[in-house]
Design a protein around this motif. Sequence first.
Motif, PDB file in Angstrom:
ATOM      1  N   GLY A  54     -97.275  25.751  69.551  1.00 45.37           N
ATOM      2  CA  GLY A  54     -96.268  25.316  70.520  1.00 45.37           C
ATOM      3  C   GLY A  54     -94.912  25.930  70.244  1.00 45.37           C
ATOM      4  O   GLY A  54     -94.190  26.332  71.170  1.00 45.37           O
ATOM      5  N   LEU A  55     -94.547  26.046  68.964  1.00 44.22           N
ATOM      6  CA  LEU A  55     -93.281  26.675  68.590  1.00 44.22           C
ATOM      7  C   LEU A  55     -93.273  28.143  69.017  1.00 44.22           C
ATOM      8  O   LEU A  55     -92.283  28.633  69.579  1.00 44.22           O
ATOM      9  CB  LEU A  55     -93.048  26.549  67.091  1.00 44.22           C
ATOM     10  CG  LEU A  55     -91.800  27.240  66.541  1.00 44.22           C
ATOM     11  CD1 LEU A  55     -90.536  26.674  67.174  1.00 44.22           C
ATOM     12  CD2 LEU A  55     -91.754  27.100  65.025  1.00 44.22           C
ATOM     13  N   VAL A  98     -87.954  24.426  75.695  1.00 46.31           N
ATOM     14  CA  VAL A  98     -87.692  23.284  74.832  1.00 46.31           C
ATOM     15  C   VAL A  98     -89.028  22.848  74.226  1.00 46.31           C
ATOM     16  O   VAL A  98     -90.037  22.750  74.936  1.00 46.31           O
ATOM     17  CB  VAL A  98     -87.091  22.114  75.648  1.00 46.31           C
ATOM     18  CG1 VAL A  98     -86.921  20.874  74.786  1.00 46.31           C
ATOM     19  CG2 VAL A  98     -85.771  22.525  76.270  1.00 46.31           C
ATOM     20  N   LEU A  99     -89.055  22.605  72.929  1.00 44.60           N
ATOM     21  CA  LEU A  99     -90.257  22.113  72.251  1.00 44.60           C
ATOM     22  C   LEU A  99     -90.191  20.590  72.224  1.00 44.60           C
ATOM     23  O   LEU A  99     -89.229  20.013  71.707  1.00 44.60           O
ATOM     24  CB  LEU A  99     -90.340  22.676  70.835  1.00 44.60           C
ATOM     25  CG  LEU A  99     -91.575  22.300  70.028  1.00 44.60           C
ATOM     26  CD1 LEU A  99     -92.843  22.832  70.693  1.00 44.60           C
ATOM     27  CD2 LEU A  99     -91.460  22.833  68.608  1.00 44.60           C
ATOM     28  N   VAL A 100     -91.217  19.949  72.784  1.00 48.81           N
ATOM     29  CA  VAL A 100     -91.261  18.488  72.877  1.00 48.81           C
ATOM     30  C   VAL A 100     -92.474  17.982  72.093  1.00 48.81           C
ATOM     31  O   VAL A 100     -93.563  17.831  72.648  1.00 48.81           O
ATOM     32  CB  VAL A 100     -91.334  18.009  74.347  1.00 48.81           C
ATOM     33  CG1 VAL A 100     -91.296  16.486  74.424  1.00 48.81           C
ATOM     34  CG2 VAL A 100     -90.228  18.621  75.178  1.00 48.81           C
ATOM     35  N   PRO A 101     -92.301  17.736  70.773  1.00 49.77           N
ATOM     36  CA  PRO A 101     -93.416  17.146  70.009  1.00 49.77           C
ATOM     37  C   PRO A 101     -93.523  15.662  70.350  1.00 49.77           C
ATOM     38  O   PRO A 101     -92.524  14.946  70.340  1.00 49.77           O
ATOM     39  CB  PRO A 101     -93.014  17.357  68.552  1.00 49.77           C
ATOM     40  CG  PRO A 101     -91.593  17.792  68.556  1.00 49.77           C
ATOM     41  CD  PRO A 101     -91.160  18.045  69.950  1.00 49.77           C
ATOM     42  N   ASP A 123     -91.449  17.938  59.439  1.00 48.31           N
ATOM     43  CA  ASP A 123     -91.071  18.504  58.134  1.00 48.31           C
ATOM     44  C   ASP A 123     -92.194  19.370  57.570  1.00 48.31           C
ATOM     45  O   ASP A 123     -91.946  20.443  57.033  1.00 48.31           O
ATOM     46  CB  ASP A 123     -90.722  17.395  57.139  1.00 48.31           C
ATOM     47  CG  ASP A 123     -89.375  16.761  57.408  1.00 48.31           C
ATOM     48  OD1 ASP A 123     -88.572  17.353  58.172  1.00 48.31           O
ATOM     49  OD2 ASP A 123     -89.113  15.675  56.858  1.00 48.31           O
ATOM     50  N   ALA A 124     -93.428  18.897  57.684  1.00 51.77           N
ATOM     51  CA  ALA A 124     -94.565  19.659  57.168  1.00 51.77           C
ATOM     52  C   ALA A 124     -94.741  20.962  57.940  1.00 51.77           C
ATOM     53  O   ALA A 124     -95.052  22.003  57.363  1.00 51.77           O
ATOM     54  CB  ALA A 124     -95.846  18.829  57.244  1.00 51.77           C
ATOM     55  N   ALA A 125     -94.535  20.913  59.243  1.00 50.15           N
ATOM     56  CA  ALA A 125     -94.747  22.101  60.074  1.00 50.15           C
ATOM     57  C   ALA A 125     -93.633  23.128  59.895  1.00 50.15           C
ATOM     58  O   ALA A 125     -93.895  24.324  59.850  1.00 50.15           O
ATOM     59  CB  ALA A 125     -94.852  21.707  61.541  1.00 50.15           C
ATOM     60  N   ASP A 135     -84.700  24.639  60.518  1.00 48.24           N
ATOM     61  CA  ASP A 135     -84.479  24.594  61.955  1.00 48.24           C
ATOM     62  C   ASP A 135     -85.534  25.475  62.635  1.00 48.24           C
ATOM     63  O   ASP A 135     -85.689  26.645  62.268  1.00 48.24           O
ATOM     64  CB  ASP A 135     -83.076  25.115  62.263  1.00 48.24           C
ATOM     65  CG  ASP A 135     -82.767  25.137  63.749  1.00 48.24           C
ATOM     66  OD1 ASP A 135     -83.491  24.485  64.531  1.00 48.24           O
ATOM     67  OD2 ASP A 135     -81.792  25.818  64.125  1.00 48.24           O
ATOM     68  N   PRO A 136     -86.285  24.943  63.611  1.00 50.21           N
ATOM     69  CA  PRO A 136     -87.328  25.747  64.238  1.00 50.21           C
ATOM     70  C   PRO A 136     -86.792  26.892  65.104  1.00 50.21           C
ATOM     71  O   PRO A 136     -87.542  27.783  65.486  1.00 50.21           O
ATOM     72  CB  PRO A 136     -88.111  24.736  65.085  1.00 50.21           C
ATOM     73  CG  PRO A 136     -87.179  23.605  65.297  1.00 50.21           C
ATOM     74  CD  PRO A 136     -86.258  23.567  64.113  1.00 50.21           C
ATOM     75  N   GLY A 137     -85.517  26.867  65.428  1.00 55.09           N
ATOM     76  CA  GLY A 137     -84.937  27.963  66.196  1.00 55.09           C
ATOM     77  C   GLY A 137     -85.084  27.823  67.699  1.00 55.09           C
ATOM     78  O   GLY A 137     -84.783  28.759  68.431  1.00 55.09           O
ATOM     79  N   VAL A 138     -85.571  26.682  68.152  1.00 54.35           N
ATOM     80  CA  VAL A 138     -85.658  26.389  69.590  1.00 54.35           C
ATOM     81  C   VAL A 138     -85.138  24.969  69.794  1.00 54.35           C
ATOM     82  O   VAL A 138     -85.138  24.163  68.854  1.00 54.35           O
ATOM     83  CB  VAL A 138     -87.109  26.492  70.123  1.00 54.35           C
ATOM     84  CG1 VAL A 138     -87.668  27.889  69.967  1.00 54.35           C
ATOM     85  CG2 VAL A 138     -88.022  25.475  69.476  1.00 54.35           C
ATOM     86  N   PRO A 139     -84.688  24.644  71.022  1.00 54.39           N
ATOM     87  CA  PRO A 139     -84.296  23.255  71.271  1.00 54.39           C
ATOM     88  C   PRO A 139     -85.488  22.329  71.024  1.00 54.39           C
ATOM     89  O   PRO A 139     -86.610  22.619  71.432  1.00 54.39           O
ATOM     90  CB  PRO A 139     -83.889  23.242  72.745  1.00 54.39           C
ATOM     91  CG  PRO A 139     -83.609  24.667  73.086  1.00 54.39           C
ATOM     92  CD  PRO A 139     -84.483  25.495  72.191  1.00 54.39           C
TER      93      PRO A 139
END
Length: 187
Positions: A32-33, A42-45, A83-85, A90-94
Amino acid sequence: MHGNGRHGDGTEPRIVVGVSGSLESLAALHRGLAEARDRGAVLVPVLAWEPPGGEHGYRRSPCPPLLAAVRESAEQRLRDALDAAFGGADPGVPLCPVVIRGETGPALVHIADRPDDLLVLGRSGGPLRRRLRRSVPGYCARRAGCPVLTVPVPELLHDLHRLESAHRRARRHLSFGPAPELLAAKR
């Protein structure tokens, strides 16, 4: 971490990812990232949770302190999965994490409610769990109004399952009790 998964004015593309904390869902989070980066989305987990005993059981015996504890536990599970992923980076995406009360499949379909959303899922647990509960990816593929991407199980996880299976088979073939040569040496 509460919310409906909306971000900004609602015009940005969204990648909605079902998260449970399992290795399969972490693989889906990574995919997804990558999709969010490629699409500028936008990434929506999303982590869905239900009260112990399900909604019906909770209506029969409501316990607000227990419900609050379960909700807090779900929020912590989502934080731990992120945190694990991402390793705390910072994932670098919203990012717009959502914890929602409800059965997983319907909750994910509810959040991924726009035709331009992409719903990313890992496989649902092991074979026993898939027999006991309906398949979340199957439910979402049938009901979602947006594309659904099911991420295959990582090869490393396949290897782990094969090793566990071999270990279980080996344990069944081991004799119980002391080995005959140990008994003879003891005399």
